[in-house]
Design an enzyme around this catalytic site. Structure first.
Site, PDB file in Angstrom:
ATOM      1  N   ASN A   7       0.874  -1.179   0.000  1.00  0.00           N
ATOM      2  CA  ASN A   7       0.000   0.000   0.000  1.00  0.00           C
ATOM      3  C   ASN A   7       0.908   1.225   0.000  1.00  0.00           C
ATOM      4  O   ASN A   7       1.485   1.572   1.027  1.00  0.00           O
ATOM      5  CB  ASN A   7      -0.887  -0.041   1.253  1.00  0.00           C
ATOM      6  N   TRP A   8       1.010   1.850  -1.157  1.00  0.00           N
ATOM      7  CA  TRP A   8       1.911   2.996  -1.273  1.00  0.00           C
ATOM      8  C   TRP A   8       1.352   4.260  -0.620  1.00  0.00           C
ATOM      9  O   TRP A   8       2.060   5.255  -0.490  1.00  0.00           O
ATOM     10  CB  TRP A   8       2.201   3.289  -2.748  1.00  0.00           C
ATOM     11  N   LYS A   9       0.080   4.233  -0.259  1.00  0.00           N
ATOM     12  CA  LYS A   9      -0.563   5.424   0.323  1.00  0.00           C
ATOM     13  C   LYS A   9      -0.317   6.628  -0.598  1.00  0.00           C
ATOM     14  O   LYS A   9      -0.316   6.473  -1.813  1.00  0.00           O
ATOM     15  CB  LYS A   9      -0.060   5.659   1.756  1.00  0.00           C
ATOM     16  N   HIS A  92      -9.572   1.295   4.898  1.00  0.00           N
ATOM     17  CA  HIS A  92      -8.286   1.434   5.600  1.00  0.00           C
ATOM     18  C   HIS A  92      -8.468   2.365   6.798  1.00  0.00           C
ATOM     19  O   HIS A  92      -9.239   3.327   6.739  1.00  0.00           O
ATOM     20  CB  HIS A  92      -7.224   1.995   4.649  1.00  0.00           C
ATOM     21  N   GLU A  94      -6.769   4.689   7.913  1.00  0.00           N
ATOM     22  CA  GLU A  94      -6.501   6.113   7.648  1.00  0.00           C
ATOM     23  C   GLU A  94      -7.709   6.776   6.987  1.00  0.00           C
ATOM     24  O   GLU A  94      -7.976   7.957   7.211  1.00  0.00           O
ATOM     25  CB  GLU A  94      -5.230   6.254   6.792  1.00  0.00           C
ATOM     26  N   GLU A 161      -5.488  -5.139  10.630  1.00  0.00           N
ATOM     27  CA  GLU A 161      -4.466  -4.110  10.825  1.00  0.00           C
ATOM     28  C   GLU A 161      -4.713  -3.375  12.139  1.00  0.00           C
ATOM     29  O   GLU A 161      -5.472  -2.393  12.179  1.00  0.00           O
ATOM     30  CB  GLU A 161      -4.508  -3.105   9.670  1.00  0.00           C
ATOM     31  N   GLY A 167       2.483   1.977  10.819  1.00  0.00           N
ATOM     32  CA  GLY A 167       3.437   3.075  10.675  1.00  0.00           C
ATOM     33  C   GLY A 167       4.193   3.398  11.959  1.00  0.00           C
ATOM     34  O   GLY A 167       4.862   4.419  12.048  1.00  0.00           O
ATOM     35  N   SER A 209       3.358  -2.349  10.236  1.00  0.00           N
ATOM     36  CA  SER A 209       4.817  -2.428  10.439  1.00  0.00           C
ATOM     37  C   SER A 209       5.412  -3.785  10.034  1.00  0.00           C
ATOM     38  O   SER A 209       6.293  -4.301  10.713  1.00  0.00           O
ATOM     39  CB  SER A 209       5.184  -2.076  11.879  1.00  0.00           C
ATOM     40  N   GLY A 230       2.726  -1.200   4.256  1.00  0.00           N
ATOM     41  CA  GLY A 230       2.787   0.219   3.904  1.00  0.00           C
ATOM     42  C   GLY A 230       4.220   0.657   3.676  1.00  0.00           C
ATOM     43  O   GLY A 230       4.789   0.462   2.599  1.00  0.00           O
TER      44      GLY A 230
HETATM   45  P1  PGA Z   1       2.786   0.186   7.662  1.00  0.00           P
HETATM   46  O1  PGA Z   1       1.330   0.418   7.030  1.00  0.00           O
HETATM   47  O2  PGA Z   1       3.334  -1.067   7.007  1.00  0.00           O
HETATM   48  O3  PGA Z   1       3.577   1.402   7.309  1.00  0.00           O
HETATM   49  O4  PGA Z   1       2.603   0.008   9.125  1.00  0.00           O
HETATM   50  C1  PGA Z   1       0.460  -0.661   6.853  1.00  0.00           C
HETATM   51  C2  PGA Z   1      -0.868  -0.182   6.299  1.00  0.00           C
HETATM   52  O5  PGA Z   1      -1.299   0.918   6.649  1.00  0.00           O
HETATM   53  O6  PGA Z   1      -1.507  -0.894   5.501  1.00  0.00           O
END
Ligand code: PGA
Length: 249
Positions: A7-9, A92, A94, A161, A167, A209, A230
């Site tokens: 997931n490149w966000k 997600h 976020e 998640e 993150g 993470s 991510g």
């Molecule tokens: P992260 O993000 O690997 O940076 O913790 C994971 C995600 O939000 O899907």
């Protein structure tokens, strides 16, 4: 075959996306995993053609529920399939945290994605506070119960998640990820039975993470069918190491 989704966000313009692919594709060329790159909308078009000759699938990070209409700023399922997109992340944390995403809308998006042949990756997970209050299971089960109404469950990929692990560098211990995914699987099976759906195996991923140095331990867990990555998916070498994880037989 595991699902390894990146997931490149909100990262990478077109040039950066192509440069990434050039480095990444050869590193995973022999892999038989289901590799998915969920890029920003603006990088989908440029990735579509070069990805077609690799074993890597294209994914998006959100989708609207209508096929077309007066929805300024939104992207519809047919717009994504037109670009060769096959997967889409829905719900997600976020989106839920910063953009007011609700379980009701998650449900609309899931159904729309399936109507148009996209494979949704539904994200669920608890906050740190919910975990401390002992509400982890109740919260996730509520997200599933509301999100999956009228959805063909066997054709959804679920990503557990925990928000505190995203993150933060603070990965969920593999045994705990395995336990919660087991709880999700039990609930999903009950839901499949209650709605007379095939009780096919539903793929459930862990996310939060995930890194080259913890992927092997995570994938060694029997309930973990893959990962949603991510930060570590932004770097081709790191993501390739995650795709090429090693689990002792
Ligand atoms: P992260 O993000 O690997 O940076 O913790 C994971 C995600 O939000 O899907």
């Amino acid at each position: 075959m595991a699902v390894i989704a990146g997931n490149w966000k909100m990262h990478k313009n077109r040039g950066e996306a192509l440069a990434y692919l050039q480095e990444f594709a050869p590193l995973v060329a022999g892999s038989d995993q289901e590799i998915v790159l969920c890029a920003p909308f603006t990088a989908l078009a440029v990735l579509s053609e070069p990805l077609a000759t690799t074993g890597i699938a294209l994914g998006a990070q959100n989708v609207h529920w209508e096929a077309a209409g007066a929805y300024t700023g939104e992207i519809s399922p047919p717009m994504l399939t037109d670009l060769g997109v096959r997967y889409v992340i829905i719900g997600h944390s976020e989106r839920r945290q910063y953009f007011g995403e609700t379980d009701e809308r998650v449900n609309l998006r899931l159904k729309a994605a399936q109507r148009h042949g996209l494979i949704p990756i539904l994200c669920v997970g608890e906050t740190e506070e919910q975990r401390h209050q002992g509400l982890t299971e109740a919260h996730i089960l509520a997200q599933l119960a509301q999100g999956l109404v009228g959805v063909k469950v066997p054709q959804v990929i679920i990503a557990y998640e925990p928000i505190w692990a995203i993150g933060s560098g603070n990965t969920c211990p593999p045994e705990e990820a395995n336990r919660v995914i087991g709880v999700i699987r039990k609930e999903i099976t009950l839901l499949q039975q209650a709605t007379s759906q095939a009780t096919d195996h539903v793929r459930i991923l862990y996310g939060g993470s995930v890194k080259p140095d913890n992927i092997d331990d995570l994938m060694a867990m029997p309930e973990v069918d893959g990962v949603l990555v991510g930060t570590a998916s932004l770097e081709p070498q790191a993501f390739a190491r995650i795709v090429n994880y090693r689990v002792a037989p």
